[in-house]
Design a protein around this motif. Structure first.
Motif, short mmCIF file in Angstrom:
data_model
loop_
_atom_site.label_atom_id
_atom_site.label_comp_id
_atom_site.label_asym_id
_atom_site.label_seq_id
_atom_site.Cartn_x
_atom_site.Cartn_y
_atom_site.Cartn_z
N GLU A 32 1.04 8.79 -3.31
CA GLU A 32 0.70 9.49 -2.06
C GLU A 32 -0.81 9.49 -1.79
N GLU A 33 -1.61 9.70 -2.81
CA GLU A 33 -3.07 9.78 -2.65
C GLU A 33 -3.77 8.48 -3.03
N CYS A 34 -3.15 7.36 -2.78
CA CYS A 34 -3.72 6.06 -3.13
C CYS A 34 -5.02 5.79 -2.37
N VAL A 35 -5.79 4.85 -2.88
CA VAL A 35 -6.99 4.36 -2.20
C VAL A 35 -6.87 2.84 -2.14
N HIS A 36 -6.88 2.30 -0.91
CA HIS A 36 -6.75 0.85 -0.71
C HIS A 36 -8.03 0.35 -0.05
N ARG A 37 -8.62 -0.66 -0.67
CA ARG A 37 -9.81 -1.30 -0.10
C ARG A 37 -9.42 -2.70 0.33
N SER A 38 -9.46 -2.95 1.65
CA SER A 38 -9.01 -4.23 2.17
C SER A 38 -10.13 -5.26 2.27
N MET A 39 -11.36 -4.80 2.27
CA MET A 39 -12.52 -5.69 2.29
C MET A 39 -13.67 -4.93 1.65
N PRO A 40 -14.60 -5.65 0.99
CA PRO A 40 -15.65 -4.95 0.26
C PRO A 40 -16.52 -4.01 1.10
N PHE A 41 -16.75 -4.32 2.37
CA PHE A 41 -17.65 -3.51 3.18
C PHE A 41 -16.92 -2.66 4.22
N ARG A 115 -7.57 -3.19 -4.46
CA ARG A 115 -8.72 -3.85 -3.84
C ARG A 115 -8.34 -5.30 -3.58
N ASP A 116 -8.53 -5.73 -2.34
CA ASP A 116 -8.23 -7.11 -1.95
C ASP A 116 -9.52 -7.88 -1.70
N TYR A 117 -9.51 -9.14 -2.06
CA TYR A 117 -10.54 -10.11 -1.67
C TYR A 117 -9.80 -11.30 -1.11
N TRP A 118 -10.17 -11.75 0.08
CA TRP A 118 -9.44 -12.85 0.69
C TRP A 118 -10.31 -13.66 1.63
N HIS A 119 -9.83 -14.85 1.93
CA HIS A 119 -10.49 -15.78 2.84
C HIS A 119 -9.43 -16.34 3.78
#
Length: 134
Positions: A32-41, A115-119
């Motif tokens: 429920e209290e997750c933290v998702h980072r889709s891009m570094p900035f 945390r995702d890193y993508w191109h």
């Protein structure tokens, strides 16, 4: 839940649910209290409600034709990483998204931090060399 089991479930569900834009199936993978980072900035998405909004926004113009995830690599302390490749179209224009996701799981096997890193590339491309490094 064992981290390997949680990680394998995570990539299996993401592979199917991303292709189907099934936000509800994806949200069931997260605490429920997750933290998702889709891009570094980019500002993190905190909690399932913010993650749901982000996913719906991401999926709104996208038509997915193929999603593939590598088998996850599991490390210590409930952490796993997996690579992914997505063939999609936005407004009829083909594109490829390739990247990796880092996931920390809780004892119940739910993602508490990702945390995702993508191109992206124009057209439908396969990454150079092996499809997945891992």
């Amino acid at each position: 839940m064992d981290t390997r089991e949680a990680a394998e479930r995570f990539v299996r569900v993401w592979e199917r649910a991303w292709a189907a834009h099934d936000v509800d199936a994806l949200l069931r993978l997260y605490a429920e209290e997750c933290v998702h980072r889709s891009m570094p900035f980019r500002r993190p998405h905190r909690g399932r409600a913010e993650l749901a909004s982000y996913l719906r926004w991401s999926f709104a113009r996208e038509r997915v034709t193929d999603v593939r995830f590598s088998p996850p690599v599991v490390g210590p302390d409930g952490v796993a990483v997996a690579e992914f490749r997505v063939l999609a179209e936005e407004e009829g224009v083909p594109s490829t998204l390739a990247g990796c996701v880092f996931v920390r799981f809780d004892e119940a096997g739910l993602a508490v931090a990702t945390r995702d890193y993508w191109h992206t590339a124009d057209g439908h491309e396969e990454p150079a060399g092996d499809l997945f490094f891992l």
